[in-house]
Write a protein that holds these residues in place. Structure first.
Motif, PDB file in Angstrom:
ATOM      1  N   UNK A   1       0.811  -1.218   0.000  1.00 24.87           N
ATOM      2  CA  UNK A   1       0.000   0.000   0.000  1.00 24.87           C
ATOM      3  C   UNK A   1       0.844   1.268   0.000  1.00 24.87           C
ATOM      4  N   UNK A   2       1.990   1.239   0.678  1.00 26.89           N
ATOM      5  CA  UNK A   2       2.808   2.442   0.812  1.00 26.89           C
ATOM      6  C   UNK A   2       3.968   2.488  -0.178  1.00 26.89           C
TER       7      UNK A   2
ATOM      8  N   UNK B   1      10.027   1.454   2.163  1.00 28.74           N
ATOM      9  CA  UNK B   1      10.651   0.135   2.058  1.00 28.74           C
ATOM     10  C   UNK B   1      11.060  -0.348   3.453  1.00 28.74           C
ATOM     11  N   UNK B   2      11.497  -1.595   3.550  1.00 28.94           N
ATOM     12  CA  UNK B   2      12.007  -2.146   4.807  1.00 28.94           C
ATOM     13  C   UNK B   2      13.380  -1.543   5.086  1.00 28.94           C
TER      14      UNK B   2
ATOM     15  N   UNK C   1      -0.283   9.438   6.194  1.00 30.65           N
ATOM     16  CA  UNK C   1       1.010   9.582   5.540  1.00 30.65           C
ATOM     17  C   UNK C   1       0.949  10.733   4.548  1.00 30.65           C
ATOM     18  N   UNK C   2       2.022  11.510   4.469  1.00 27.52           N
ATOM     19  CA  UNK C   2       2.080  12.651   3.552  1.00 27.52           C
ATOM     20  C   UNK C   2       2.492  12.197   2.162  1.00 27.52           C
ATOM     21  N   UNK C   3       1.753  12.656   1.172  1.00 27.33           N
ATOM     22  CA  UNK C   3       2.091  12.418  -0.231  1.00 27.33           C
ATOM     23  C   UNK C   3       2.629  13.712  -0.833  1.00 27.33           C
ATOM     24  N   UNK C   4       3.530  13.573  -1.794  1.00 21.62           N
ATOM     25  CA  UNK C   4       4.081  14.758  -2.470  1.00 21.62           C
ATOM     26  C   UNK C   4       3.118  15.322  -3.500  1.00 21.62           C
TER      27      UNK C   4
END
Length: 124
Positions: free
Chosen positions: A22-23, A29-30, A66-69
């Motif tokens: 989803x992200x 990433x991990x 979560x912030x998106x650009x």
């Protein structure tokens, strides 16, 4: 403000898989991982991290934003989150009750967590 946020999940493998898929449109990433009881740290290269761990307790309700650009990232998150098993809780769109440029999408995870991705910039 935060360095990291850590919370328990009832199904570690399913939650890790969901958040990674989803992200992924946000570049998350991990960063590191231990055994499920310690968990996994997810982040972009320079941002605060989200840490998940397996818990035997019922996880408390949680809202993560979560912030998106840009708005394309919001749209991509929403599609990826639904494909990863999330339940719709608000399709991508402007939420004028917050402000004129609040463009967000919401999904519910199996533990009941409300996951949001938001872009607060004007279109374009």
């Amino acid at each position: 403000m935060f360095d990291h946020v850590k919370f328990g999940v009832s199904d570690y493998a399913a939650s890790k898989s969901f958040f990674l898929k989803a992200l992924e449109p946000l570049g998350i990433k991990v960063a590191s991982e231990g055994p499920p009881t310690y968990g996994v740290e997810l982040c972009t290269e320079a941002d605060a991290s989200l840490c998940l761990f397996q818990t035997g307790e019922k996880p408390a309700h949680l809202h993560l934003a979560f912030a998106a650009r840009n708005r394309r990232q919001v749209d991509a998150f929403y599609r990826a989150a639904l494909e990863a098993g999330g339940k719709d809780n608000g399709a991508p769109g402007v939420r004028p009750h917050y402000h004129a440029n609040y463009y967000a999408a919401f999904v519910i995870r199996p533990d009941g967590h409300n996951i949001e991705v938001v872009c607060q910039q004007p279109p374009g």
